[in-house]
Design a protein around this motif. Structure first.
Motif, PDB file in Angstrom:
ATOM      1  N   GLU A  89      10.189   4.692 -15.380  1.00  0.00           N
ATOM      2  CA  GLU A  89       8.876   4.673 -14.733  1.00  0.00           C
ATOM      3  C   GLU A  89       8.604   5.931 -13.921  1.00  0.00           C
ATOM      4  OE1 GLU A  89       7.639   1.195 -12.740  1.00  0.00           O
ATOM      5  OE2 GLU A  89       7.973  -0.088 -14.486  1.00  0.00           O
ATOM      6  N   GLY A  90       9.641   6.497 -13.303  1.00  0.00           N
ATOM      7  CA  GLY A  90       9.404   7.643 -12.427  1.00  0.00           C
ATOM      8  C   GLY A  90      10.114   8.918 -12.820  1.00  0.00           C
ATOM      9  N   THR A 145       0.837  -1.204   0.000  1.00  0.00           N
ATOM     10  CA  THR A 145       0.000   0.000   0.000  1.00  0.00           C
ATOM     11  C   THR A 145       0.870   1.251   0.000  1.00  0.00           C
ATOM     12  OG1 THR A 145      -0.125   0.216   2.420  1.00  0.00           O
ATOM     13  CG2 THR A 145      -1.759  -1.216   1.342  1.00  0.00           C
ATOM     14  N   THR A 146       0.308   2.327  -0.519  1.00  0.00           N
ATOM     15  CA  THR A 146       1.025   3.602  -0.564  1.00  0.00           C
ATOM     16  C   THR A 146       1.361   4.080   0.839  1.00  0.00           C
ATOM     17  OG1 THR A 146      -0.198   4.165  -2.569  1.00  0.00           O
ATOM     18  CG2 THR A 146       0.929   5.965  -1.437  1.00  0.00           C
ATOM     19  N   PRO A 175       4.823  -4.314  -6.123  1.00  0.00           N
ATOM     20  CA  PRO A 175       3.875  -3.576  -6.959  1.00  0.00           C
ATOM     21  C   PRO A 175       2.876  -4.481  -7.682  1.00  0.00           C
ATOM     22  CG  PRO A 175       6.004  -3.688  -8.027  1.00  0.00           C
ATOM     23  CD  PRO A 175       6.182  -4.277  -6.674  1.00  0.00           C
ATOM     24  N   ASP A 200      -2.473  -0.935  -6.898  1.00  0.00           N
ATOM     25  CA  ASP A 200      -2.925   0.451  -6.715  1.00  0.00           C
ATOM     26  C   ASP A 200      -1.927   1.294  -5.917  1.00  0.00           C
ATOM     27  OD1 ASP A 200      -5.285  -0.114  -8.068  1.00  0.00           O
ATOM     28  OD2 ASP A 200      -6.274  -0.836  -6.248  1.00  0.00           O
ATOM     29  N   SER A 227       1.061   3.629  -5.072  1.00  0.00           N
ATOM     30  CA  SER A 227       1.833   4.657  -5.750  1.00  0.00           C
ATOM     31  C   SER A 227       3.302   4.529  -5.368  1.00  0.00           C
ATOM     32  CB  SER A 227       1.322   6.045  -5.369  1.00  0.00           C
ATOM     33  OG  SER A 227       2.216   7.046  -5.822  1.00  0.00           O
ATOM     34  N   MET A 228       4.180   4.680  -6.347  1.00  0.00           N
ATOM     35  CA  MET A 228       5.614   4.623  -6.094  1.00  0.00           C
ATOM     36  C   MET A 228       6.190   5.991  -5.734  1.00  0.00           C
ATOM     37  SD  MET A 228       6.947   1.603  -6.356  1.00  0.00           S
ATOM     38  CE  MET A 228       5.604   0.507  -5.953  1.00  0.00           C
ATOM     39  N   GLU A 229       5.361   7.005  -5.653  1.00  0.00           N
ATOM     40  CA  GLU A 229       5.853   8.352  -5.401  1.00  0.00           C
ATOM     41  C   GLU A 229       6.626   8.471  -4.085  1.00  0.00           C
ATOM     42  OE1 GLU A 229       7.131  11.918  -6.093  1.00  0.00           O
ATOM     43  OE2 GLU A 229       6.091  10.673  -7.569  1.00  0.00           O
ATOM     44  N   TYR A 282      10.066   7.396  -4.962  1.00  0.00           N
ATOM     45  CA  TYR A 282      10.737   8.377  -5.801  1.00  0.00           C
ATOM     46  C   TYR A 282      11.164   9.593  -4.975  1.00  0.00           C
ATOM     47  CZ  TYR A 282       8.618   5.609  -9.543  1.00  0.00           C
ATOM     48  OH  TYR A 282       8.235   4.584 -10.376  1.00  0.00           O
TER      49      TYR A 282
END
Length: 385
Positions: free
Chosen positions: A95-96, A6-7, A58, A63, A65-67, A70
């Motif tokens: 990807e980012g 999860t994010t 992932p 769902d 987010s990889m932010e 990053y």
């Protein structure tokens, strides 16, 4: 063994990492069936023998987010530690749009510290962490779920042992004052150009000894079509046609499907449909290219006149410098650079940066007759004239 899907959980771990001096990172991915690598798993570990280590999944968390990850990559107070980082960095860049900063690559550091060329992670685990790796999960399909316990343990070992390796190598670099050597080597890894292949320039990666402008024009158009087709459909270049087939097509220059069907090296898929049409159009475009637009081969190296005696002396000097510095000779200067130096070329990596300090400056002095080489027992020393 924590798996993050999860994010919120990823953000919480990345916040912990931002408070640490470094974080070790690795990825598992697949790219056999795609142009761009498919990210399957990310492993992260924080300092300390029993520091937290997690798997970021992932695929199990589509769902997520990889932010947060990053953002950690951009956090300059925490060093991001990888081993053989190039493919990992390509994934994060594609990807980012982000590169880890600051970056530390233990494979590069190990070469500078005298472990030889392209030393493997397993070797460093044995020599520095004094541990053995279970390699049974190395070639598994990382896209399948659920992951087995063996897969998860294997993946985590890629970042838990990396902590001790990083601490050992970074200490050696500080002691030998070679940290800037590693920084020079890593500069290319964080250059977007390293990972960006434009269809227009794809021909430059095709190895050919032919200097014919017309031949290279067809090579350029075929490579352009292949790259564009592969990128737009996210399939490997080799699934379209391989380099040997490209060179055959550039030589035979088919003008219709019947002639194309005679190609010995072209895959079945390349003889019909969109690929066949693209090949024929590319060949036609190459044949119609104006002479002033044709690719120009770089003949400067071929035109240099090598002094063979001087090249042999440079090889002796390189061997001596390699032994003195504990750095592999091929990492300092490939044979082609030695020949180029002996022919008068001065725009070479071997003469710049840390390589210039270790070898290049004395190489130039040798060329100018300012130093000589003297054999003493099993060693060679530099004698100033």
């Amino acid at each position: 063994m924590q798996t993050i899907t999860t994010t919120e959980a990823l953000a919480a771990f990345c916040d912990l990492a931002k408070a640490q001096p470094y974080v070790t990172i690795d990825t598992e991915f697949l790219r056999e069936r795609t142009y761009w690598a498919k990210l399957c798993l990310i492993q992260l570990a924080l300092p300390g023998k029993d520091g937290p280590a997690v798997l970021v999944d992932p695929i199990a968390g589509p769902d997520m987010s990889m932010e947060p990850l990053y953002d950690l990559m951009r956090h300059e107070a925490t060093v991001k530690v990888f081993h053989a980082a190039r493919q990992d960095l390509e994934i994060f860049f594609v990807e980012g749009g982000v590169f880890p900063k600051p970056l530390f690559d233990t494979q590069v550091a190990a070469m500078v510290c005298g472990f030889g060329e392209q030393v493997g992670y397993e070797t460093l685990v044995k020599k520095i962490a004094k541990a053995d790796l279970d390699k049974t999960s190395r070639f598994t399909d990382w896209s399948r779920r659920p992951l087995t316990k063996a897969q998860s343990e294997y993946a985590l070992a890629d970042v838990t042992h990396l902590r001790m390796i990083y601490e050992s190598l970074s200490a050696q670099l500080r002691k030998s004052d070679r940290t800037h050597w590693v920084e020079e080597e890593l500069a290319a890894l964080t250059d977007p150009a390293t990972y960006t292949v434009t269809p227009e320039d794809a021909w430059m990666r095709v190895k050919t000894r032919t200097t014919s402008g017309r031949f290279l024009a067809v090579v350029k158009e075929l490579a352009r079509f292949r790259e564009d087709y592969a990128q737009s459909r996210n399939i490997p270049r080799s699934r379209i046609f391989k380099d040997d087939a490209l060179l055959e097509l550039a030589s035979t220059r088919p003008t219709n499907l019947e002639e194309l069907g005679r190609a010995r090296l072209l895959l079945r898929e390349g003889r019909k449909g969109d690929i066949a049409d693209g090949i024929l159009a590319a060949v036609k475009a190459g044949m119609e290219m104006r002479p002033e637009d044709m690719p120009k081969p770089d003949l400067s190296r071929d035109q240099l006149q090598v002094n063979p005696a001087l090249a042999d002396l440079l090889r002796v000097l390189l061997k001596a410098k390699s032994e003195d510095s504990g750095v592999a000779a091929k990492l300092i200067a490939p044979t082609s650079d030695l020949d180029a130096i002996a022919a008068g070329d001065r725009d070479l990596p071997a003469l710049k940066g840390w390589r210039g300090e270790v070898f290049g400056q004395d190489a130039l002095r040798l060329c100018k007759g300012e130093i000589a080489l003297s054999a003493i027992g099993q060693s060679v020393r530099v004698v100033r004239l």
